[in-house]
Motif scaffolding. Structure first.
Motif, PDB file in Angstrom:
ATOM      1  N   LEU A  63       4.541  -8.260 -35.324  1.00 22.35           N
ATOM      2  CA  LEU A  63       4.275  -9.114 -36.473  1.00 22.35           C
ATOM      3  C   LEU A  63       4.644  -8.388 -37.752  1.00 22.35           C
ATOM      4  CD1 LEU A  63       0.720 -10.549 -35.608  1.00 22.35           C
ATOM      5  CD2 LEU A  63       2.923 -11.694 -35.337  1.00 22.35           C
ATOM      6  N   PRO A  64       5.005  -9.143 -38.806  1.00 19.90           N
ATOM      7  CA  PRO A  64       5.118  -8.508 -40.117  1.00 19.90           C
ATOM      8  C   PRO A  64       3.794  -7.852 -40.484  1.00 19.90           C
ATOM      9  CG  PRO A  64       6.044 -10.724 -40.160  1.00 19.90           C
ATOM     10  CD  PRO A  64       5.348 -10.575 -38.835  1.00 19.90           C
ATOM     11  N   THR A  65       3.886  -6.696 -41.107  1.00 23.64           N
ATOM     12  CA  THR A  65       2.677  -5.920 -41.381  1.00 23.64           C
ATOM     13  C   THR A  65       1.625  -6.736 -42.122  1.00 23.64           C
ATOM     14  OG1 THR A  65       4.000  -3.899 -41.460  1.00 23.64           O
ATOM     15  CG2 THR A  65       1.818  -3.802 -42.434  1.00 23.64           C
ATOM     16  N   ALA A  66       2.039  -7.514 -43.115  1.00 28.33           N
ATOM     17  CA  ALA A  66       1.078  -8.294 -43.892  1.00 28.33           C
ATOM     18  C   ALA A  66       0.339  -9.307 -43.023  1.00 28.33           C
ATOM     19  CB  ALA A  66       1.790  -9.005 -45.048  1.00 28.33           C
ATOM     20  N   GLU A  67       1.015  -9.851 -41.999  1.00 33.22           N
ATOM     21  CA  GLU A  67       0.382 -10.836 -41.111  1.00 33.22           C
ATOM     22  C   GLU A  67      -0.474 -10.168 -40.047  1.00 33.22           C
ATOM     23  OE1 GLU A  67       3.190 -13.508 -39.415  1.00 33.22           O
ATOM     24  OE2 GLU A  67       4.250 -13.845 -41.308  1.00 33.22           O
ATOM     25  N   ALA A  68      -0.270  -8.879 -39.821  1.00 34.36           N
ATOM     26  CA  ALA A  68      -0.969  -8.170 -38.743  1.00 34.36           C
ATOM     27  C   ALA A  68      -2.297  -7.569 -39.186  1.00 34.36           C
ATOM     28  CB  ALA A  68      -0.082  -7.068 -38.183  1.00 34.36           C
ATOM     29  N   LEU A  69      -2.655  -7.676 -40.464  1.00 34.97           N
ATOM     30  CA  LEU A  69      -3.910  -7.095 -40.951  1.00 34.97           C
ATOM     31  C   LEU A  69      -5.092  -7.578 -40.112  1.00 34.97           C
ATOM     32  CD1 LEU A  69      -3.594  -7.184 -44.836  1.00 34.97           C
ATOM     33  CD2 LEU A  69      -3.844  -5.168 -43.395  1.00 34.97           C
ATOM     34  N   GLY A  70      -5.945  -6.659 -39.710  1.00 39.35           N
ATOM     35  CA  GLY A  70      -7.127  -6.983 -38.924  1.00 39.35           C
ATOM     36  C   GLY A  70      -6.901  -6.941 -37.432  1.00 39.35           C
ATOM     37  N   ALA A  71      -5.655  -7.040 -36.990  1.00 40.85           N
ATOM     38  CA  ALA A  71      -5.367  -7.001 -35.562  1.00 40.85           C
ATOM     39  C   ALA A  71      -5.432  -5.557 -35.047  1.00 40.85           C
ATOM     40  CB  ALA A  71      -3.994  -7.611 -35.281  1.00 40.85           C
ATOM     41  N   THR A  72      -5.376  -5.412 -33.742  1.00 40.27           N
ATOM     42  CA  THR A  72      -5.513  -4.106 -33.096  1.00 40.27           C
ATOM     43  C   THR A  72      -4.145  -3.531 -32.767  1.00 40.27           C
ATOM     44  OG1 THR A  72      -7.618  -4.790 -32.110  1.00 40.27           O
ATOM     45  CG2 THR A  72      -6.524  -2.898 -31.130  1.00 40.27           C
ATOM     46  N   LEU A  73      -3.931  -2.281 -33.122  1.00 39.42           N
ATOM     47  CA  LEU A  73      -2.656  -1.631 -32.835  1.00 39.42           C
ATOM     48  C   LEU A  73      -2.427  -1.553 -31.325  1.00 39.42           C
ATOM     49  CD1 LEU A  73      -2.793   1.337 -35.382  1.00 39.42           C
ATOM     50  CD2 LEU A  73      -1.355  -0.710 -35.540  1.00 39.42           C
ATOM     51  N   ALA A  74      -1.233  -1.965 -30.901  1.00 38.08           N
ATOM     52  CA  ALA A  74      -0.903  -1.910 -29.482  1.00 38.08           C
ATOM     53  C   ALA A  74      -0.416  -0.529 -29.064  1.00 38.08           C
ATOM     54  CB  ALA A  74       0.157  -2.955 -29.153  1.00 38.08           C
ATOM     55  N   ASP A  75       0.127   0.225 -29.998  1.00 38.73           N
ATOM     56  CA  ASP A  75       0.652   1.561 -29.714  1.00 38.73           C
ATOM     57  C   ASP A  75       0.126   2.544 -30.755  1.00 38.73           C
ATOM     58  OD1 ASP A  75       2.484   0.598 -27.620  1.00 38.73           O
ATOM     59  OD2 ASP A  75       3.610  -0.279 -29.292  1.00 38.73           O
ATOM     60  N   ASP A  76       0.214   3.820 -30.417  1.00 39.55           N
ATOM     61  CA  ASP A  76      -0.105   4.843 -31.417  1.00 39.55           C
ATOM     62  C   ASP A  76       0.807   4.668 -32.630  1.00 39.55           C
ATOM     63  OD1 ASP A  76      -1.910   5.852 -29.643  1.00 39.55           O
ATOM     64  OD2 ASP A  76      -0.810   7.690 -29.189  1.00 39.55           O
ATOM     65  N   LEU A  77       0.236   4.851 -33.812  1.00 36.50           N
ATOM     66  CA  LEU A  77       1.016   4.785 -35.048  1.00 36.50           C
ATOM     67  C   LEU A  77       1.393   6.205 -35.426  1.00 36.50           C
ATOM     68  CD1 LEU A  77       2.074   2.999 -37.335  1.00 36.50           C
ATOM     69  CD2 LEU A  77      -0.115   3.269 -38.487  1.00 36.50           C
ATOM     70  N   ARG A  78       2.685   6.515 -35.296  1.00 38.55           N
ATOM     71  CA  ARG A  78       3.160   7.879 -35.535  1.00 38.55           C
ATOM     72  C   ARG A  78       4.220   7.911 -36.630  1.00 38.55           C
ATOM     73  NH1 ARG A  78       1.665  11.688 -31.872  1.00 38.55           N
ATOM     74  NH2 ARG A  78       0.692  10.944 -29.950  1.00 38.55           N
ATOM     75  N   VAL A  79       4.300   9.042 -37.301  1.00 41.57           N
ATOM     76  CA  VAL A  79       5.357   9.296 -38.276  1.00 41.57           C
ATOM     77  C   VAL A  79       6.480  10.011 -37.543  1.00 41.57           C
ATOM     78  CG1 VAL A  79       5.955  10.425 -40.442  1.00 41.57           C
ATOM     79  CG2 VAL A  79       3.652   9.493 -40.120  1.00 41.57           C
ATOM     80  N   GLU A  80       7.639   9.387 -37.493  1.00 38.84           N
ATOM     81  CA  GLU A  80       8.729   9.935 -36.688  1.00 38.84           C
ATOM     82  C   GLU A  80       9.336  11.187 -37.317  1.00 38.84           C
ATOM     83  OE1 GLU A  80      11.433   6.777 -36.062  1.00 38.84           O
ATOM     84  OE2 GLU A  80      10.015   5.549 -34.908  1.00 38.84           O
ATOM     85  N   THR A  81       9.556  11.170 -38.628  1.00 39.13           N
ATOM     86  CA  THR A  81      10.144  12.323 -39.314  1.00 39.13           C
ATOM     87  C   THR A  81       9.269  12.696 -40.503  1.00 39.13           C
ATOM     88  OG1 THR A  81      11.526  10.881 -40.698  1.00 39.13           O
ATOM     89  CG2 THR A  81      12.489  11.688 -38.637  1.00 39.13           C
TER      90      THR A  81
END
Length: 369
Positions: free
Chosen positions: A32-50
């Motif tokens: 989902l677009p980030t703004a629409e995803a507020l409040g939902a549960t992350l499906a994957d770890d949120l990582r900084v790639e670089t």
């Protein structure tokens, strides 16, 4: 089954949760677009790639310079650096520069740019990787996407995110009380955790991850609500050992959890934290622990043995003041800050006993009661 028929045996609350948790599996992720995803549960770890920033950047607008060229600079002995490059805040430093001078620190002398103050290496500079190291985990899968995390995603240039957001289908019997109870439940989850749809009992149920049926009777679920469950799914049980919710029924529709609820407001308030909240969390794959506070009881808390009960609490100085237990009057629902679930064997707790209570999910939970 008539709604006036006695329920032979009431099922303990932990057993009901076990029945429902066996069919409450995490829903499939959605991008989902980030703004629409507020409040939902992350499906994957949120990582900084670089690393962020990838190279040193200016903290302020001014002039990039090699700090070594400014050693000893003052208004009485201005320096003339070999490189003096205008930069905006956030701009990458040019090669050979390791500091940024404020704009008012640079002057002109016979047409040449001069520096009237010394700077140290790294001054007014955000170093490479200072915001985020490469590979850093910002949030684990199962964490809710809050505005703070959404801002970080925007800063990282990520405009979409994979989340789990269950589809909650609410159906009610049509009378005013049942309709308001269903609207309350929708409002309780209007923070982005679920996609909630409201409708009448006769409306079809499709694409549901969790189904809540609110009957039209004053106290118990009516025959029509139970019939919807029996006609479209499988009834797992009827009769809960939770004060005020004794007529609860539970089962599955399309192999997804389903509850048939009494429409009394106090019953809805009791069943929301004890059963519905855990089901939503399980369907979303949420791992966040509920918010709690530990305070001593300002006075004794009494509970009926043999039944699970919800006790509503209000903050009172440094302690908890019990408002109501079991049968919850509306004034207590409006005034409560937190609640505890009391087990059937619990007779209560004495004054000054430290008690860890779960905070009510949101101000909207209270204001809609």
């Amino acid at each position: 089954m008539s709604r006036d028929a006695p329920i032979a045996a009431l099922t303990p609350l932990p057993r009901i949760r076990d029945d429902l948790s066996s069919v409450a599996v995490p829903v499939a992720p959605r991008s989902l677009p980030t703004a629409e995803a507020l409040g939902a549960t992350l499906a994957d770890d949120l990582r900084v790639e670089t690393a962020v920033p990838a190279t040193p950047v200016a903290r302020i607008a001014g002039f990039a310079v090699a700090a070594l060229d400014t050693v000893g600079a003052s208004p009485y002995a201005p320096a003339m650096p070999s490189r003096l490059v205008p930069v905006d805040a956030g701009a990458a430093l040019p090669a050979g520069c390791d500091a940024v001078l404020p704009a008012d620190a640079v002057g002109r002398d016979i047409g040449f740019a001069t520096v009237q103050q010394a700077v140290a290496p790294g001054e007014n500079v955000r170093r490479a990787g200072e915001d985020f190291a490469g590979g850093l985990r910002l949030a684990a899968a199962g964490t809710r996407l809050d505005p703070r995390l959404a801002l970080i995603l925007a800063l990282l240039g990520r405009d979409r995110v994979a989340v789990r957001r269950p589809r909650l289908v609410l159906r009610h019997g049509g009378d005013a009380i049942a309709a308001e109870a269903a609207r309350f439940l929708a409002a309780a989850f209007a923070d982005g955790r679920v996609d909630a749809t409201l409708g009448r009992l006769a409306d079809p149920i499709a694409d549901a991850d969790l189904v809540l049926l609110v009957g039209g009777a004053e106290i118990a679920p009516d025959d029509a609500a139970l019939a919807v469950l029996d006609a479209t799914g499988r009834r797992l049980g009827h009769g809960a050992a939770l004060t005020g919710v004794e007529s609860l029924a539970w089962g599955t529709i399309a192999d997804r959890p389903a509850l048939v609820l009494p429409c009394r407001p106090e019953a809805i308030v009791a069943v929301t934290p004890s059963l519905i909240e855990p089901l939503v969390a399980a369907s979303a794959g949420a791992t966040d622990a509920p918010a709690t506070e530990t305070r001593p009881l300002a006075r004794k808390l009494v509970s009926q043995v043999g039944m699970s009960e919800i006790a509503l609490l209000a903050r009172d100085g440094d302690g908890w003041r019990p408002l109501a237990t079991g049968d919850l009057p509306w004034w207590a629902i409006a005034a409560a800050d937190a609640f505890v679930e009391l087990a059937p064997a619990c007779e209560g707790h004495g004054e000054a006993t430290p008690l860890t209570a779960r905070l009510l999910p949101s101000p909207g939970f209270r204001s809609r009661s």
